[in-house]
Design an enzyme around this catalytic site. Structure first.
Site: not given
Ligand code: FPP
Length: 263
Positions: A35, A52, A146
């Site tokens: 997150d 992201h 893993l």
């Molecule tokens: C949450 O942060 C994150 C996500 C919903 C997406 C996670 C994706 C990645 C780390 C990149 C691609 C993934 C892989 C497996 C290669 P948020 O957007 O909710 O952050 P915020 O709470 O600060 O708005």
């Protein structure tokens, strides 16, 4: 564990921390709620998608570090069933990033002997994403290390509903045969140990519908660090913190058990 020590150069700043880890108490399954990508981007006046993108190297680091530590399973929460509510361009960008990750990181997965898998309602994903997942799963199938589960279009309640449906469809299962073991055996994570350690980045104290059944006895570790800044060092700190916990599983802790035995 030795693989991690071997991978760190003698002057690596994480070496001292890595040496503190007890190789006999490595969590078997680590689950991570990644997150804070949006906030990372906002702090830099960048669009959310830049956050992201910046989170992808942290995925690579978490996978490599867990593989070297000898963790059996790592589950990463990449996209929840609720995340479809996000703006379309953001959702599309997440699919592009996932496909790029699978294309560019397949070498890292193979080098680290990672068995790749995806959990969630995968049928609802764009076909190009499904194909990229299938191809990575096939390529990594001979690996024995893993187990990496990427949770995509995943919801903990949806998973339990799907498990119940699967059991009902097998009408051979009689009510008496429905036990915690049979439910576990119909979850997406069937055959894997339940998470010992659940990490959440960016400080929120929520489980957000993640692995609801499986985290019944997981140790929680919440850090204020935002996902793109979640480094190997942060992961080692989480494992060390986990190793200090006295796990009770509803019974006595190890200290109380010793005292009770002597009283
Ligand atoms: C949450 O942060 C994150 C996500 C919903 C997406 C996670 C994706 C990645 C780390 C990149 C691609 C993934 C892989 C497996 C290669 P948020 O957007 O909710 O952050 P915020 O709470 O600060 O708005």
């Amino acid at each position: 564990m030795q693989a991690l020590l071997d991978a760190l150069a003698p002057d690596h700043p994480d070496l001292a921390l890595a040496r503190e880890i007890d190789p006999d108490r490595i969590p078997r399954h680590v689950a991570i709620i990644m997150d804070g990508n949006g906030r990372w981007a906002a702090q830099r006046n960048l669009p959310r998608v830049a956050g992201h993108k910046a989170g992808v190297p942290s995925v690579r680091t978490a996978v490599e570090t867990c593989a070297r530590l000898g963790v059996e399973a790592l589950t990463l929460y990449a996209f929840s069933v609720e995340n479809w509510k996000r703006p379309r361009p953001e959702v599309d960008m997440l699919w592009r990033l996932l496909r790029a990750y699978l294309r560019l990181e397949i070498g890292t997965l193979m080098r680290n002997n990672v068995q790749f898998g995806a959990i969630g309602r995968l049928d609802a994903l764009p076909s190009a994403v499904q194909e990229a997942l299938d191809s990575a799963i096939r390529r990594c199938a001979p690996n024995t290390g893993l187990k990496l589960n990427i949770a995509i279009n995943y919801g903990g309640r949806a998973e339990i509903v799907d498990a119940v449906k699967a059991m009902v469809e097998k009408s051979c299962i009689a009510p008496l045969e429905i036990t915690e073991e049979t439910v576990s055996a119909h979850l997406y994570t069937a055959g894997q140990p339940d998470p010992d350690l659940l990490i959440r980045t960016s400080g929120e104290m929520r489980v957000s519908n993640f692995l609801l059944w499986q985290i019944a006895y997981a140790e929680l570790y919440v850090t204020d660090t935002l996902w793109p800044d979640f480094s190997q060092r942060e992961l080692l700190k989480a494992v060390l913190d986990y190793q200090k916990r006295d796990r009770r599983f509803g019974g006595l802790g190890s200290r109380e058990a010793v005292n009770a035995a002597h009283s």
